[in-house]
Design a protein around this motif. Structure first.
Motif, PDB file in Angstrom:
ATOM      1  N   VAL A 331       0.892  -1.146  -0.055  1.00 34.51           N
ATOM      2  CA  VAL A 331       0.099   0.089  -0.031  1.00 34.51           C
ATOM      3  C   VAL A 331       0.729   1.152  -0.066  1.00 34.51           C
ATOM      4  O   VAL A 331       0.572   2.250  -0.624  1.00 34.51           O
ATOM      5  N   ARG A 332       1.962   1.379   0.761  1.00 36.21           N
ATOM      6  CA  ARG A 332       2.679   2.542   0.814  1.00 36.21           C
ATOM      7  C   ARG A 332       3.579   2.632  -0.619  1.00 36.21           C
ATOM      8  O   ARG A 332       3.723   3.591  -1.047  1.00 36.21           O
ATOM      9  N   LYS A 333       3.902   1.487  -1.057  1.00 43.69           N
ATOM     10  CA  LYS A 333       4.354   1.714  -2.742  1.00 43.69           C
ATOM     11  C   LYS A 333       3.336   2.203  -3.298  1.00 43.69           C
ATOM     12  O   LYS A 333       3.797   3.197  -4.168  1.00 43.69           O
ATOM     13  N   ALA A 334       2.141   1.863  -3.634  1.00 49.75           N
ATOM     14  CA  ALA A 334       1.381   2.506  -4.411  1.00 49.75           C
ATOM     15  C   ALA A 334       0.922   3.926  -4.057  1.00 49.75           C
ATOM     16  O   ALA A 334       0.822   4.753  -5.068  1.00 49.75           O
ATOM     17  N   ALA A 335       0.975   4.378  -2.719  1.00 55.21           N
ATOM     18  CA  ALA A 335       0.915   5.527  -2.434  1.00 55.21           C
ATOM     19  C   ALA A 335       2.117   6.550  -2.847  1.00 55.21           C
ATOM     20  O   ALA A 335       1.794   7.696  -3.505  1.00 55.21           O
ATOM     21  N   ALA A 336       3.131   5.865  -2.868  1.00 55.49           N
ATOM     22  CA  ALA A 336       4.246   6.857  -3.105  1.00 55.49           C
ATOM     23  C   ALA A 336       4.399   6.913  -4.834  1.00 55.49           C
ATOM     24  O   ALA A 336       4.499   8.091  -5.381  1.00 55.49           O
ATOM     25  N   LEU A 337       3.927   5.990  -5.398  1.00 53.92           N
ATOM     26  CA  LEU A 337       3.922   5.729  -7.042  1.00 53.92           C
ATOM     27  C   LEU A 337       2.851   6.911  -7.459  1.00 53.92           C
ATOM     28  O   LEU A 337       3.040   7.714  -8.461  1.00 53.92           O
ATOM     29  N   HIS A 338       1.709   7.112  -6.589  1.00 48.41           N
ATOM     30  CA  HIS A 338       0.727   8.097  -7.074  1.00 48.41           C
ATOM     31  C   HIS A 338       1.158   9.426  -6.946  1.00 48.41           C
ATOM     32  O   HIS A 338       0.853  10.460  -7.785  1.00 48.41           O
ATOM     33  N   ASN A 339       2.061   9.630  -5.805  1.00 44.01           N
ATOM     34  CA  ASN A 339       2.581  11.062  -5.450  1.00 44.01           C
ATOM     35  C   ASN A 339       3.447  11.459  -6.784  1.00 44.01           C
ATOM     36  O   ASN A 339       3.426  12.526  -7.125  1.00 44.01           O
ATOM     37  N   GLN A 352      -3.796  23.200 -14.134  1.00 38.95           N
ATOM     38  CA  GLN A 352      -3.913  22.146 -12.872  1.00 38.95           C
ATOM     39  C   GLN A 352      -5.259  21.768 -12.693  1.00 38.95           C
ATOM     40  O   GLN A 352      -5.877  21.354 -11.748  1.00 38.95           O
ATOM     41  N   ASP A 353      -6.265  21.763 -13.886  1.00 40.57           N
ATOM     42  CA  ASP A 353      -7.395  21.460 -13.639  1.00 40.57           C
ATOM     43  C   ASP A 353      -7.366  19.777 -13.981  1.00 40.57           C
ATOM     44  O   ASP A 353      -7.755  19.265 -15.055  1.00 40.57           O
ATOM     45  N   PHE A 354      -7.139  19.140 -13.095  1.00 41.39           N
ATOM     46  CA  PHE A 354      -7.218  17.962 -12.777  1.00 41.39           C
ATOM     47  C   PHE A 354      -7.428  17.001 -11.514  1.00 41.39           C
ATOM     48  O   PHE A 354      -7.349  17.760 -10.535  1.00 41.39           O
ATOM     49  N   THR A 355      -7.573  15.843 -11.335  1.00 37.86           N
ATOM     50  CA  THR A 355      -7.660  15.202 -10.193  1.00 37.86           C
ATOM     51  C   THR A 355      -6.992  13.709 -10.243  1.00 37.86           C
ATOM     52  O   THR A 355      -7.082  13.373 -11.353  1.00 37.86           O
ATOM     53  N   SER A 356      -6.516  13.251  -9.366  1.00 36.70           N
ATOM     54  CA  SER A 356      -5.935  11.884  -9.454  1.00 36.70           C
ATOM     55  C   SER A 356      -5.937  11.136  -7.957  1.00 36.70           C
ATOM     56  O   SER A 356      -5.987  11.980  -7.024  1.00 36.70           O
ATOM     57  N   HIS A 357      -6.002   9.971  -8.036  1.00 38.02           N
ATOM     58  CA  HIS A 357      -6.062   9.132  -6.816  1.00 38.02           C
ATOM     59  C   HIS A 357      -5.479   7.750  -6.891  1.00 38.02           C
ATOM     60  O   HIS A 357      -5.910   7.149  -7.947  1.00 38.02           O
ATOM     61  N   VAL A 358      -5.357   7.349  -5.757  1.00 35.64           N
ATOM     62  CA  VAL A 358      -5.422   5.676  -5.597  1.00 35.64           C
ATOM     63  C   VAL A 358      -6.165   5.458  -4.170  1.00 35.64           C
ATOM     64  O   VAL A 358      -6.095   6.169  -2.928  1.00 35.64           O
ATOM     65  N   SER A 359      -7.287   4.886  -4.403  1.00 34.34           N
ATOM     66  CA  SER A 359      -8.281   4.509  -3.428  1.00 34.34           C
ATOM     67  C   SER A 359      -7.920   2.958  -3.016  1.00 34.34           C
ATOM     68  O   SER A 359      -7.864   1.996  -3.710  1.00 34.34           O
ATOM     69  N   PHE A 360      -7.917   2.642  -1.578  1.00 33.20           N
ATOM     70  CA  PHE A 360      -7.666   1.406  -1.109  1.00 33.20           C
ATOM     71  C   PHE A 360      -8.686   0.781  -0.135  1.00 33.20           C
ATOM     72  O   PHE A 360      -8.955   1.772   0.811  1.00 33.20           O
ATOM     73  N   GLN A 361      -9.392  -0.003  -0.630  1.00 30.53           N
ATOM     74  CA  GLN A 361     -10.584  -0.410  -0.079  1.00 30.53           C
ATOM     75  C   GLN A 361     -10.481  -1.811   0.433  1.00 30.53           C
ATOM     76  O   GLN A 361     -10.045  -2.906  -0.296  1.00 30.53           O
ATOM     77  N   LEU A 415       1.379   2.959 -13.238  1.00 34.37           N
ATOM     78  CA  LEU A 415       1.362   2.806 -11.827  1.00 34.37           C
ATOM     79  C   LEU A 415       0.775   1.661 -11.402  1.00 34.37           C
ATOM     80  O   LEU A 415       1.430   0.750 -10.387  1.00 34.37           O
ATOM     81  N   VAL A 416      -0.142   0.990 -12.060  1.00 31.45           N
ATOM     82  CA  VAL A 416      -0.846  -0.350 -11.643  1.00 31.45           C
ATOM     83  C   VAL A 416       0.310  -1.273 -11.816  1.00 31.45           C
ATOM     84  O   VAL A 416       0.000  -2.269 -11.089  1.00 31.45           O
ATOM     85  N   ASP A 417       0.921  -1.133 -13.086  1.00 33.07           N
ATOM     86  CA  ASP A 417       1.867  -2.307 -13.397  1.00 33.07           C
ATOM     87  C   ASP A 417       3.176  -2.415 -12.360  1.00 33.07           C
ATOM     88  O   ASP A 417       3.462  -3.452 -11.914  1.00 33.07           O
ATOM     89  N   GLU A 418       3.426  -1.259 -11.965  1.00 36.00           N
ATOM     90  CA  GLU A 418       4.705  -1.035 -10.956  1.00 36.00           C
ATOM     91  C   GLU A 418       4.253  -1.590  -9.668  1.00 36.00           C
ATOM     92  O   GLU A 418       4.943  -2.612  -8.927  1.00 36.00           O
TER      93      GLU A 418
END
Length: 485
Positions: A331-339, A352-361, A415-418
């Motif tokens: 999970v920490r790896k995915a968060a770092a890759l998102h940032n 800067q008109d965009f959003t991005s996220h990783v959601s962990f459920q 990101l997902v592949d990494e």
């Protein structure tokens, strides 16, 4: 509406000959533009040659029969929230728009609800609340009934009652030959009943879902914003929650790392609820102890909570998903890759008109146990394969133009592949299951359900659609015909 002889395309002529002329919308019609604009994601706003809006299962049957007989490509739209191009719309073909099949009817005799596929969850809940009832449905106001349920459906109640599909007790479905049947547990079509629980649109068009209901009432919940330096502790809280979810199945949560301009940029977000209105339940104590920028936790209504995870319309939305072992390092790896990805998006999108996220459920083994308890017939999701508690990841970016979507999509995919590669280095770290409702069109969803369930879906599709109409003419969705033996 023009006469049949002067209709602008042959598809419309065949629909008119089936008695549906008054239900057809053309590109020059104002109502056509309104329906196209009402798709949540810009990627889905294709231009069909016409839209047909049936008012009943019988009219859906007429439309399917006419299109199948003449070998015309078509799409099926329910709520219009699936984001990838071609999932619920079609260029140049016919879109069967189920938006008028949107009723919610409560049956007090057996405490079930009959839901039209074109309804939205905010309206379903509002109607059922009048009767003091609710259902295990969507967690976002604008999501449609049909697609959500056919993809499985993660809910506020999954840890108590299983997936949304496990709470469906009957499906009214129009088959490719125009026949209208009911698939239910213990009925004549139990194989189809099971295959519809996660099998998508491989079999026909569902025109009514009957779901068991549960008592409604106030809930406690909301969201909290955290500074990015609180993310490691937030990850630990998520992992702890997932491990211990069985101790309190009425509490749910998800943890999000995102770039959200409305929240000031980079941020961690906890979204949490207790469905019995227990304030600050013990299972959430680690999350509640995180440093906060703000929170709006309170005793409130389901309708208000629905708005907390809403994303704005009229963007091009890129979604990919994967499932991982409940392991903090992944999970920490995915968060770092998102940032890292968010910094790339910031550099490449000047306004800067965009959003991005990783959601962990959380997807603990508990979910499988509750699925079996709620649904003795089983589903085809294949989560029984998982030997560990798991975390479902949704990776997303929302941008304003098609050009930016083409530029950003490989970044979300990478990101997902990494994350998958990193998870694969840990025993059991990469879980094969892919959640249909979050998947990109290129992901192998049905394959992830396992060979036994692939076989169930394939057999049901062949039995109920022997000519392969929904494989050949309805390209949207994840098709069993694309899965290799």
């Amino acid at each position: 509406m023009a006469g049949v002889d002067s209709l602008p395309n042959p598809q419309a002529e065949w629909l008119a000959q089936s008695g549906l002329e008054s239900r057809v919308l053309f590109p020059a019609d104002a109502a056509y533009a309104t329906r196209i604009d009402s798709y949540w994601c810009n990627s889905a706003k294709l231009r069909p040659s016409c839209i047909v809006q049936p008012h009943s299962a019988y009219e859906v049957s007429r439309a399917v029969t006419a299109l199948a007989k003449t070998n015309q490509p078509f799409a099926v739209r329910a709520g219009g929230h699936t984001n990838w191009a071609g999932s619920n719309n079609i260029a140049d073909g016919v879109t069967i728009d189920l938006g008028l099949l949107n009723s919610t009817q409560y049956d007090d005799t057996n405490q079930t609800a009959h839901l039209g596929p074109g309804g939205k969850w905010k309206d379903v809940y509002a109607e059922l609340e009048r009767h003091g009832r609710t259902v295990s449905g969507g967690r976002e106001a604008e999501v449609g009934v049909g697609g959500f349920l056919l993809g499985g459906g993660n809910t506020f109640y999954t840890s108590r009652y299983g997936w949304a599909c496990d709470n469906v007790v009957a499906y009214e479905i129009v088959l490719a030959d125009g026949s209208i049947i009911t698939a239910e547990a213990g009925g004549r079509h139990t194989d189809l009943f099971r295959a519809l629980k996660g099998g998508g649109n491989n079999f026909g068009i569902v025109t009514r879902f009957t779901m068991r209901t549960i008592p409604s009432g106030p809930i406690w919940g909301g969201l909290a914003l955290h500074p990015l330096d609180a993310v490691p502790a937030g990850v630990d809280a998520l992992v702890d929650f997932t491990t211990n979810n069985a101790s309190d199945p009425y509490t749910n949560m998800q943890f999000v790392v995102g770039h959200q301009p409305r929240f000031g940029g980079g941020v961690g977000i906890t979204i949490a609820n207790n469905m019995l209105a227990v304030e600050k339940p013990p299972l959430l104590q680690k999350s509640l102890a995180l440093p906060e920028i703000m929170n709006n936790y309170k005793t409130t209504t389901l309708q208000e909570v629905l708005t907390y995870s809403s994303l704005p319309p009229n963007y091009y939305n890129i979604w990919f998903t994967l499932t991982i072992k409940n392991d903090a390092s992944i999970v920490r790896k995915a968060a770092a890759l998102h940032n890292e990805m968010a910094k790339e998006l910031q550099a490449g999108i000047p306004d800067q008109d965009f959003t991005s996220h990783v959601s962990f459920q959380p997807v603990p083994r508990l979910f499988v146990q509750q699925s079996h308890a709620a649904n003795s017939s089983g589903n085809v999701l294949g989560l029984e394969q998982n030997t560990y508690d798991a975390i479902l990841i949704q990776a997303s970016a929302s941008v304003r133009t098609a050009e930016l979507e083409a530029w950003a999509r490989p970044k979300v995919c990478a990101l997902v592949d990494e994350v998958r590669t990193f998870a694969s280095s840990i025993e059991g770290g990469a879980v094969p299951w892919v959640y249909l409702n979050y998947a990109h069109s290129g992901q192998e969803v049905l394959q992830s359900y396992g060979p036994e369930n692939v076989g169930r879906i394939r057999e049901a599709a062949l039995k109920y659609d022997p000519e392969g109409v929904f494989q050949r003419l309805c390209p949207g969705g994840f098709k069993i015909s694309a899965v290799k033996d």
